[in-house]
Design an enzyme around this catalytic site. Sequence first.
Site, PDB file in Angstrom:
ATOM      1  N   HIS A 310       0.758  -1.191   0.111  1.00 44.77           N
ATOM      2  CA  HIS A 310      -0.008   0.136   0.003  1.00 44.77           C
ATOM      3  C   HIS A 310       1.104   1.257   0.053  1.00 44.77           C
ATOM      4  O   HIS A 310       1.108   2.107   1.016  1.00 44.77           O
ATOM      5  CB  HIS A 310      -0.997  -0.186   1.346  1.00 44.77           C
ATOM      6  CG  HIS A 310      -2.029  -1.040   1.116  1.00 44.77           C
ATOM      7  ND1 HIS A 310      -1.979  -2.427   1.918  1.00 44.77           N
ATOM      8  CD2 HIS A 310      -3.060  -1.178   0.335  1.00 44.77           C
ATOM      9  CE1 HIS A 310      -3.064  -2.834   1.390  1.00 44.77           C
ATOM     10  NE2 HIS A 310      -3.873  -2.296   0.733  1.00 44.77           N
ATOM     11  N   VAL A 313       2.698   3.558  -5.645  1.00 47.16           N
ATOM     12  CA  VAL A 313       2.830   2.587  -6.835  1.00 47.16           C
ATOM     13  C   VAL A 313       1.327   2.077  -6.851  1.00 47.16           C
ATOM     14  O   VAL A 313       0.850   1.976  -7.914  1.00 47.16           O
ATOM     15  CB  VAL A 313       3.795   1.534  -6.791  1.00 47.16           C
ATOM     16  CG1 VAL A 313       3.864   0.812  -8.156  1.00 47.16           C
ATOM     17  CG2 VAL A 313       5.229   2.245  -6.525  1.00 47.16           C
TER      18      VAL A 313
END
Length: 704
Positions: A310, A313
Amino acid sequence: MADSKHLSQRPNLRAHRGRRRESRRKSSIFEEKTIDIVSPGHLVGATNHVFCMGRRFATAYQCLERSAITRHWKSVSGKRLTPRKKGSPPRRQGPSKEDLTMSLELCTDDLPPTDSLEALEKASKRIRKICTFLQSRGNVPSNLLKRNLHYIADVLDIVVTDDARFIDEDDELSEVEPDAVPMEVRDWLASTFTRSASVTKSGEKEKKTFRSIVQAVRAANLVDRLYRRMSTSAVTYPPTVMKLFKQLDDWSFDVFALNEATNGQALRYVTYEIMMRYDLLAKFKIGVGTLFNFLEALEVGYSKYQNPYHNLVHGADVTQTMHSILFQTGLVQWLTDVEIFAVVFSAAIHDFEHTGETNNFHVMSRTETALVYNDRAVQENHHISAAFRLMTDDNLNIVYNMSKDDYKDFRTLVIDMVLATDMSYHFAQVKQMKSLLSCPDNIDKAKALSLVLHTADISHPAKNWILHEHWTELLMEEFFRQGDKEQELGLPFSPLCDRKTTMVASSQIGFIDFIVQPSFEIMSDMLDKVVAPISPRGSLANQSNATISEKVEGEGSPQNGDQSEEPFEFKVDRVWDGHLTGNKVKWKELSTKDQAEKEAREKAAQKEKADSEAQTQNTPDDKAEDKKDRESSPKITANGTVSPGDAVKPSTSPENDEQASTKEEAVGKASPEHVEKRSTEGEKKGSIDSITVKSVTKRKESGV
């Protein structure tokens, strides 16, 4: 005679006087006259006429109003006004003020449709009003009471019908065969994708609560609009980034390559490029500097906890996936500019400042975030709140020039979409969309877009294998880090968070079968229904179906041997289906390999356990043999001779040979520590024997 003549002329005189008064009134008011000198008499007369006309107009208006109220009362009360009989008491002129208030408050003409969310609230208010009037007046007109009760009954029927469509979320998992997936995977699915209690006592059933009423579908405002793309932008991209952006519309876009080409700034580049392609900066008057300041703050928040999965990206990947769905399926033609902006914004902020743990971990560990948001959608609420808090700074406020109405719609849609990414609402969301698809009405945009964002958030199993495998490794590492924290805090391991026992391949198979694939199927069906009326292919399909039906009606039923042309059904391009199937096959192969390795490890563990048990049984015999060897070992006396009877005698009998072999076998079965001990004692014994032999030889040579 004169008197009779005078009496006969009185009516004519009265009529003459009336005509004179009427002519004077008309001439004084309506005829234009030029008066050179205005006398006081003229002013007084004109004033009297004005007052008379005002009183007449007021009287006429009151009569009209009284007649209109009377007609309204007759229509709502059902009473018929009959003429008053001679000698009866005078009748009241129209309804009273209380009757008029009751008729207006209980009127059913302006009520919302019975299948809307407002209807339930309106029905409850009407019941309370009826109770209030019954307590104060003692009665309510039968016609009003019937209309209101019929409306309330229709609303309750719809509520019962909608509530019956929803099955308990746990039923979805109860249909899974026990042997289909491992128990750990079942626990993970139940704890992550259902809203079950975090801690329940053994054998205790959860108390069922009344389900929230599904908001009825609203009439969608379909707007045909062209997809705008900006050929130039205010930001100059590096050549590698420009090359990658040529594939930005593709389903399996390599966001990892883009993040490497942009030096870890994939989120800002993807979001900026998508907003430029939809021309959102020009439409909402967003400054390029303000936008980049906001996107930079987003990337800082995504990198706050250094999460493997998380992070920024992942935010860029979900944003690009949403754009691919909008563009490739034609869903963008169904949305307004504000809704497109809300979709891109929601995807970019949906995991802002994610801590790298699940909501259940925050609840179990009683973190500050869980206390703030009362254990409900803990992280999702924080993502929204923190992102909108950024825009309180003027240098980061990208919605500064948005109108109040647009901002209200924008914020409402963003909140609905990001809250829908909470995995505990997965089964309820899927079943809700299934029920909406069964209705002939249009689909609610907020619910449709929420499902699309939720599906994009879990879409990496539907990408190509290289991307999917990389995302899986990052996700499992984040799970394992959470398991390490749980172990430090003394909490039980969450499902799939134990490094030693988790079977990655089996978990991914269960994740695809029960979560990802159903989500993509229901999303595809929803897109078929939404996009078909507005897509050029969908309109052509409808025209071809109409042509085929007219042809069949004109020619009659086809003859034997003739093949009738099947109608064309519009469907969006489901590019994700092939990747889902291929990835599941590869995970099954890896699962078989992992299962074989697991069985081999279990066999080795069982063998080691059996060897340890045998070692425990042979340990007392080995100690007795060591004691006997020490007693029979040769001893050197004070004068350097070997004590008689203590020397080792070679065994020649078969019994001694068998005993020796038995001892050797016992030594072979002994533990490594025991074998090392025996070897050490043997070396000591050999050294003692060599010393004894040398001393005896020297003494013989000296003649002692």
